[in-house]
Scaffold this motif. Structure first.
Motif, PDB file in Angstrom:
ATOM      1  N   GLU A 262      36.508  33.707  35.341  1.00 60.53           N
ATOM      2  CA  GLU A 262      35.631  33.946  36.482  1.00 60.53           C
ATOM      3  C   GLU A 262      34.826  35.222  36.240  1.00 60.53           C
ATOM      4  O   GLU A 262      33.641  35.282  36.554  1.00 60.53           O
ATOM      5  N   LEU A 263      35.468  36.227  35.691  1.00 60.12           N
ATOM      6  CA  LEU A 263      34.792  37.480  35.389  1.00 60.12           C
ATOM      7  C   LEU A 263      35.360  38.049  34.087  1.00 60.12           C
ATOM      8  O   LEU A 263      36.558  38.296  33.999  1.00 60.12           O
ATOM      9  N   VAL A 264      34.518  38.220  33.085  1.00 57.88           N
ATOM     10  CA  VAL A 264      34.949  38.874  31.855  1.00 57.88           C
ATOM     11  C   VAL A 264      35.047  40.371  32.108  1.00 57.88           C
ATOM     12  O   VAL A 264      34.138  40.976  32.668  1.00 57.88           O
ATOM     13  N   ARG A 265      36.159  40.972  31.727  1.00 55.61           N
ATOM     14  CA  ARG A 265      36.357  42.403  31.943  1.00 55.61           C
ATOM     15  C   ARG A 265      36.407  43.191  30.636  1.00 55.61           C
ATOM     16  O   ARG A 265      36.270  44.409  30.640  1.00 55.61           O
ATOM     17  N   LEU A 266      36.635  42.469  29.530  1.00 60.55           N
ATOM     18  CA  LEU A 266      36.785  43.136  28.245  1.00 60.55           C
ATOM     19  C   LEU A 266      36.152  42.262  27.165  1.00 60.55           C
ATOM     20  O   LEU A 266      36.345  41.051  27.149  1.00 60.55           O
ATOM     21  N   MET A 267      35.379  42.897  26.276  1.00 57.79           N
ATOM     22  CA  MET A 267      34.794  42.151  25.170  1.00 57.79           C
ATOM     23  C   MET A 267      35.083  42.854  23.857  1.00 57.79           C
ATOM     24  O   MET A 267      34.899  44.069  23.727  1.00 57.79           O
ATOM     25  N   LYS A 348      46.168  42.116  20.760  1.00 56.50           N
ATOM     26  CA  LYS A 348      47.078  41.735  21.848  1.00 56.50           C
ATOM     27  C   LYS A 348      47.575  42.934  22.643  1.00 56.50           C
ATOM     28  O   LYS A 348      47.567  42.912  23.880  1.00 56.50           O
ATOM     29  N   PRO A 349      48.031  44.015  21.977  1.00 54.45           N
ATOM     30  CA  PRO A 349      48.504  45.179  22.749  1.00 54.45           C
ATOM     31  C   PRO A 349      47.416  45.783  23.641  1.00 54.45           C
ATOM     32  O   PRO A 349      47.705  46.258  24.744  1.00 54.45           O
ATOM     33  N   LEU A 350      46.161  45.748  23.183  1.00 56.03           N
ATOM     34  CA  LEU A 350      45.065  46.308  23.981  1.00 56.03           C
ATOM     35  C   LEU A 350      44.842  45.499  25.251  1.00 56.03           C
ATOM     36  O   LEU A 350      44.596  46.055  26.321  1.00 56.03           O
ATOM     37  N   VAL A 351      44.938  44.173  25.132  1.00 57.27           N
ATOM     38  CA  VAL A 351      44.778  43.298  26.296  1.00 57.27           C
ATOM     39  C   VAL A 351      45.922  43.537  27.280  1.00 57.27           C
ATOM     40  O   VAL A 351      45.709  43.638  28.499  1.00 57.27           O
ATOM     41  N   GLU A 352      47.132  43.655  26.762  1.00 56.58           N
ATOM     42  CA  GLU A 352      48.303  43.873  27.622  1.00 56.58           C
ATOM     43  C   GLU A 352      48.242  45.237  28.305  1.00 56.58           C
ATOM     44  O   GLU A 352      48.607  45.375  29.475  1.00 56.58           O
ATOM     45  N   GLN A 353      47.782  46.279  27.583  1.00 60.55           N
ATOM     46  CA  GLN A 353      47.675  47.618  28.168  1.00 60.55           C
ATOM     47  C   GLN A 353      46.746  47.634  29.373  1.00 60.55           C
ATOM     48  O   GLN A 353      46.963  48.362  30.338  1.00 60.55           O
ATOM     49  N   ARG A 354      45.704  46.808  29.320  1.00 63.18           N
ATOM     50  CA  ARG A 354      44.729  46.740  30.410  1.00 63.18           C
ATOM     51  C   ARG A 354      45.152  45.753  31.494  1.00 63.18           C
ATOM     52  O   ARG A 354      44.409  45.502  32.437  1.00 63.18           O
ATOM     53  N   LEU A 356      45.400  42.556  31.409  1.00 59.64           N
ATOM     54  CA  LEU A 356      44.494  41.408  31.458  1.00 59.64           C
ATOM     55  C   LEU A 356      45.139  40.220  30.779  1.00 59.64           C
ATOM     56  O   LEU A 356      46.121  40.346  30.035  1.00 59.64           O
ATOM     57  N   GLN A 357      44.611  39.041  31.046  1.00 58.42           N
ATOM     58  CA  GLN A 357      44.971  37.836  30.311  1.00 58.42           C
ATOM     59  C   GLN A 357      43.810  37.510  29.372  1.00 58.42           C
ATOM     60  O   GLN A 357      42.668  37.911  29.605  1.00 58.42           O
ATOM     61  N   TRP A 358      44.095  36.721  28.335  1.00 56.89           N
ATOM     62  CA  TRP A 358      43.049  36.421  27.362  1.00 56.89           C
ATOM     63  C   TRP A 358      41.910  35.617  27.970  1.00 56.89           C
ATOM     64  O   TRP A 358      40.794  35.616  27.449  1.00 56.89           O
ATOM     65  N   LYS A 359      42.174  34.938  29.089  1.00 50.44           N
ATOM     66  CA  LYS A 359      41.085  34.198  29.737  1.00 50.44           C
ATOM     67  C   LYS A 359      40.045  35.143  30.337  1.00 50.44           C
ATOM     68  O   LYS A 359      38.926  34.735  30.658  1.00 50.44           O
ATOM     69  N   PRO A 369      39.192  34.953   9.631  1.00 52.59           N
ATOM     70  CA  PRO A 369      40.222  35.791  10.271  1.00 52.59           C
ATOM     71  C   PRO A 369      40.098  35.850  11.789  1.00 52.59           C
ATOM     72  O   PRO A 369      41.072  36.205  12.475  1.00 52.59           O
ATOM     73  N   ASP A 370      38.931  35.526  12.306  1.00 54.12           N
ATOM     74  CA  ASP A 370      38.706  35.624  13.750  1.00 54.12           C
ATOM     75  C   ASP A 370      39.083  34.356  14.515  1.00 54.12           C
ATOM     76  O   ASP A 370      38.992  34.326  15.750  1.00 54.12           O
ATOM     77  N   VAL A 371      39.490  33.306  13.818  1.00 55.22           N
ATOM     78  CA  VAL A 371      39.707  32.001  14.457  1.00 55.22           C
ATOM     79  C   VAL A 371      40.713  32.065  15.602  1.00 55.22           C
ATOM     80  O   VAL A 371      40.495  31.497  16.680  1.00 55.22           O
ATOM     81  N   SER A 372      41.824  32.774  15.414  1.00 58.64           N
ATOM     82  CA  SER A 372      42.852  32.849  16.469  1.00 58.64           C
ATOM     83  C   SER A 372      42.285  33.460  17.741  1.00 58.64           C
ATOM     84  O   SER A 372      42.521  32.963  18.847  1.00 58.64           O
ATOM     85  N   CYS A 373      41.516  34.541  17.600  1.00 53.58           N
ATOM     86  CA  CYS A 373      40.922  35.191  18.775  1.00 53.58           C
ATOM     87  C   CYS A 373      39.834  34.327  19.390  1.00 53.58           C
ATOM     88  O   CYS A 373      39.698  34.271  20.618  1.00 53.58           O
ATOM     89  N   LEU A 374      39.057  33.656  18.572  1.00 54.32           N
ATOM     90  CA  LEU A 374      38.003  32.770  19.082  1.00 54.32           C
ATOM     91  C   LEU A 374      38.601  31.643  19.907  1.00 54.32           C
ATOM     92  O   LEU A 374      38.054  31.247  20.942  1.00 54.32           O
ATOM     93  N   ASN A 375      39.731  31.122  19.453  1.00 51.89           N
ATOM     94  CA  ASN A 375      40.408  30.046  20.185  1.00 51.89           C
ATOM     95  C   ASN A 375      41.015  30.543  21.492  1.00 51.89           C
ATOM     96  O   ASN A 375      41.006  29.840  22.505  1.00 51.89           O
ATOM     97  N   LEU A 376      41.539  31.769  21.488  1.00 49.85           N
ATOM     98  CA  LEU A 376      42.326  32.270  22.610  1.00 49.85           C
ATOM     99  C   LEU A 376      41.465  32.841  23.738  1.00 49.85           C
ATOM    100  O   LEU A 376      41.815  32.716  24.913  1.00 49.85           O
ATOM    101  N   ALA A 377      40.349  33.448  23.408  1.00 47.71           N
ATOM    102  CA  ALA A 377      39.529  34.137  24.408  1.00 47.71           C
ATOM    103  C   ALA A 377      38.917  33.155  25.404  1.00 47.71           C
ATOM    104  O   ALA A 377      38.594  32.010  25.066  1.00 47.71           O
ATOM    105  N   GLY A 378      38.747  33.635  26.640  1.00 48.36           N
ATOM    106  CA  GLY A 378      38.134  32.801  27.668  1.00 48.36           C
ATOM    107  C   GLY A 378      36.718  32.415  27.312  1.00 48.36           C
ATOM    108  O   GLY A 378      36.282  31.283  27.529  1.00 48.36           O
TER     109      GLY A 378
END
Length: 435
Positions: A262-267, A348-354, A356-359, A369-378
């Motif tokens: 609904e709202l991206v908070r971190l990029m 992952k630790p940066l997302v958890e510290q904030r 946030l969820q990956w969505k 190397p970026d495939v896992s993050c590309l798949n996981l991000a909202g």
């Protein structure tokens, strides 16, 4: 209200919602329901139209995403005669029916192709023929329409859209030939708000029971119903001129997946390959240099103004890009993080510290190397010149290439999704207050 479901004339279907005459029937038997997208390779209007990129996604990918995410189908298929379409279909989670030459001609009908599929797949009881050129289709459209067959016992359901257009009879352009109105009285032209309009097939989908297809040779039976889609979701693409209009519509009304935030908070954004173009310039003295596009730095600032935190990613294997990131980080206030061979482990630790969820996260990468993050991000994106392995993992492929406006393009896409979410929340409040 997202849609209207009604019976066909003769079924007493003159009101919205479940109808008394549309008796709801729950069957104890398990039906195999299949989605089938017809995607021939020989499109005359736009060559290989079905896999041409629309808003960063292969055209057929939009409807495949909606079909798979609806969780309403026992199987999802693409019927094609072309190897490139087959590859794209499999990448988007579909099975492939390689149609025969007999039903791959310019003169072949959709019904003939569907009948061939049904003969070769006798376990299928209900077929939903989804049009590949309907990119604003959402899972809820398919879910609600299928329930009209499984719960209300219709034998077929097809999609329509309401049009407010006055129609006139076509005539030969000869002296004495006069046209006549087909759906209005010119002496009493109704105002739009006083006229309900007419229902027209929009071709988005046709749900049909097997018996109708194989024994009666039709997609719409006597015990059929229509499913009304709102105009903003009713998009069709036949010729090139439709493409830019459809692209703007799908960016605003298209379905981007289950985890669209609904709202991206971190990029997170890779510097190398996303903010740079992959080239290294050498000075006379042997100093290595890279360039960055001012459109991309403006994209970063656009996100920051909307309270989206932007984190720049570098790698120890690219010291030139790392130096650029340090300079850019100071100028824009972005945090710079060095990631290893598997960026997800570091992020992952940066997302958890904030908290946030990956969505709630957007990610821009450009290689394997970026495939896992590309798949996981909202929301995720790659530049237009990224390798196939990264393109297949991303939810959006930019028209622009790395270092030449790709970051700005993705930033605009993120902000458009934010605008959409705000509009939807406002509409939801209006809808809830009307009860």
């Amino acid at each position: 209200m997202a849609s209207r479901k009604r019976c066909l004339p003769g079924d007493n279907g003159e009101q919205d919602g479940p109808l008394p005459a549309c008796k709801q029937v729950k069957s104890g038997e398990k039906r195999h329901v299949a989605a089938l997208i017809l995607a021939r390779g020989g499109s005359k209007g736009i060559p290989l139209k079905n896999i041409k990129k629309l808003a960063g996604v292969p055209l057929i990918g939009w409807v495949l995403r909606a079909a798979v995410d609806s969780d309403m189908f026992d199987s999802v298929w693409v019927s094609t005669d072309h190897v490139d379409i087959e590859k794209v279909a499999k990448n988007w989670g579909a099975k492939v029916h390689r149609r025969s030459p007999e039903v791959s001609k310019d003169s072949s009908t959709s019904l003939e192709t569907i009948q061939e599929f049904a003969r070769l797949n006798p376990e299928v009881d209900v077929i939903c023929n989804i049009q590949a050129t309907s990119p604003c289709l959402h899972p809820f459209h398919l879910k609600e329409a299928l329930e009209m067959i499984t719960l209300q016992n219709f034998d077929s359901v097809f999609s329509v859209v309401r049009r407010h257009q006055f129609r006139w009879q076509e005539v030969e352009k000869r002296p004495g030939e006069f046209t006549k109105p087909l759906n209005l009285d010119p002496k009493k032209r109704p105002r739009r708000q006083d006229w309900a309009g007419e229902l027209c097939e929009n071709g988005s989908f046709y749900f049909t029971k097997r018996d109708l297809i194989m024994n009666k040779g039709v997609l719409q039976g006597d015990n059929g119903a229509y499913y009304e889609m709102l105009p903003e979701y009713s998009v069709d693409i036949d010729v090139d001129i439709d493409w830019p209009v459809a692209e703007q519509r799908v960016l605003r009304y298209g379905y981007f997946g289950r985890d669209t935030p609904e709202l991206v908070r971190l990029m997170f954004c890779n510097v190398s390959g996303c903010l740079t173009e992959g080239r290294i310039f050498l000075s006379v003295s042997g100093e290595e240099m890279v360039s960055i596009n001012t459109r991309d730095t403006m994209g970063i600032r656009m996100l920051q103004r909307e309270e989206v935190e932007v984190v720049l990613l570098t790698s120890s294997s690219d010291p030139v890009a790392q130096s650029l990131a340090d300079i850019l980080g100071k100028r824009t206030g972005c945090q710079v993080i060095e990631v290893g061979e598997e960026p997800l482990d570091d992020l992952k630790p940066l997302v958890e510290q904030r908290k946030l969820q990956w969505k709630d996260v957007a990610f821009m990468g450009n290689d394997k190397p970026d495939v896992s993050c590309l798949n996981l991000a909202g929301l995720s994106a790659v530049p237009g010149d990224a390798p196939v392995v990264a393109i297949n993992a991303a939810k959006y492929t930019c028209h622009s290439v790395g270092g030449k406006g790709a970051m700005r393009e993705f930033a605009e896409h993120i902000l458009l999704q934010k605008e959409k979410a705000k509009s939807q929340m406002k509409q939801d409040r209006i809808d809830s207050s009307s009860f």
